[in-house]
Design an enzyme around this catalytic site. Sequence first.
Site, PDB file in Angstrom:
ATOM      1  N   TYR A 139       9.959  -7.875  30.103  1.00  0.00           N
ATOM      2  CA  TYR A 139       9.067  -6.712  30.152  1.00  0.00           C
ATOM      3  C   TYR A 139       7.835  -6.993  29.299  1.00  0.00           C
ATOM      4  CZ  TYR A 139      11.810  -5.519  25.906  1.00  0.00           C
ATOM      5  OH  TYR A 139      12.478  -5.537  24.704  1.00  0.00           O
ATOM      6  N   ARG A 148       9.996  -4.980  17.870  1.00  0.00           N
ATOM      7  CA  ARG A 148      10.818  -4.472  16.767  1.00  0.00           C
ATOM      8  C   ARG A 148       9.998  -4.282  15.503  1.00  0.00           C
ATOM      9  NH1 ARG A 148      16.228  -4.556  17.678  1.00  0.00           N
ATOM     10  NH2 ARG A 148      16.553  -4.171  15.457  1.00  0.00           N
ATOM     11  N   ASP A 179      24.002   0.505  12.332  1.00  0.00           N
ATOM     12  CA  ASP A 179      24.932  -0.583  12.636  1.00  0.00           C
ATOM     13  C   ASP A 179      26.052  -0.711  11.618  1.00  0.00           C
ATOM     14  OD1 ASP A 179      23.670  -1.268  14.960  1.00  0.00           O
ATOM     15  OD2 ASP A 179      22.670  -3.057  14.167  1.00  0.00           O
TER      16      ASP A 179
END
Length: 416
Positions: free
Chosen positions: A218, A111, A293
């Site tokens: 991952y 991120r 968001d």
Amino acid sequence: MTEHANSTEVLVVGGGMAGLAGALALRENGANVTLVERAPEFGEVGAGLQMAPNASRVLKRWGLLEKALESGVQPKHLVFRDAVTGEELTGQSLKGEFEERYGAPYVVIHRSDLHRVLLEGCEAGGVKLVNDVLVESVETVGGKGIVRTASGENYKADVVIGADGLKSTLRPLVAQDEPVSSAYVAYRGTVPITPDTPATDLEDVVVYLGPDCHLVQYPLGELLNTVAVFKSPSFESGEEQYGGVDELEAAYKDCIPAVQAALANLGTGIRWPMYDRDPIENWVAGRMVLMGDAAHPMLQYLAQGACQALEDAAVLQDASAGTVFTDEGINPAGWDEAIRAFNAARAERTARVQRTARVWGESWHVSGIGRTLRNLLFKSRKDNDFQYNDWLYAQGVPGSPAAEAPKVGSGEKVPA
């Protein structure tokens, strides 16, 4: 209002993914853009995120995909397994036909790295970035957005972009609602890859589905990213944080050893309670419009939170390019049409993503006969069966960005 309000064409409230993407897109159109962020520094917390082709196409369009790929990883497959038996249920190859069909790669990235790419894009493009600004209210006066802050240093803008997240201060201008608890929480962690790390974990995104829980792994460069999500009794009773890890261990007690062992990769000092909100049709109040968001927070089961924020920015760029940024120059009055068109284009699509994410999460966490039927359904799907992907990833689907648009750095800016 202070006697001399700071004046800008576009004021973006919020310096997360959505705010930076929106600022970058509108600056490319030619706007004078100021972005204000309440934190003293820009940055992102958390671990990795999955960036599907509908988002990496936006970075590609802006000329930022190569920078993201320098930090990200392109996995070979997305694989779903049963967490109780370890059986592979279905998989999707993410190279070859998949990438050709959707016009961009599937990328996993930390991120903070994606945030940095967007931040550097804003800095290079000339967005004015201001920290330590707490926005308290926005109102529309005389065709301008008037933004009042806690410090008393206020702003006036032709349009205000509300990108201040799940607990948005600006959302009450359009909806009197609250975040919806999912009863699920997430623990995240990254650990160094070692010679003992299974080779398949270095190539694929692997999702283990268990009753009332799942686990995702991952690679992120030299790190292995792990996320554990489970139904939390303490969160259901109102506790966002929790003093121990007994709930975490109990949630995975019936899972295969590989899943239980992966719990050691997690940081357990903080957990992320999972919320979304019910979809709303209207994101506009006067000259203020929500995005990201703040407009459509969603559960993470489709890995689309950041992806939909990037789509928002690109669609807003498209909508304003023909109404605000004209061949004759900037038309401030065009913002009314632009933000209404943006809202109309995006609301139905993001509502579908929000609702589908809820249903998708429920299907992951079933037990008993529900688990048996889910596994049979998943196993009936063949690799490169795109019927379940096209609505979300394909180019030109309703509500997504235009297939062709000017790229950042193309020089096709309208003079400010």
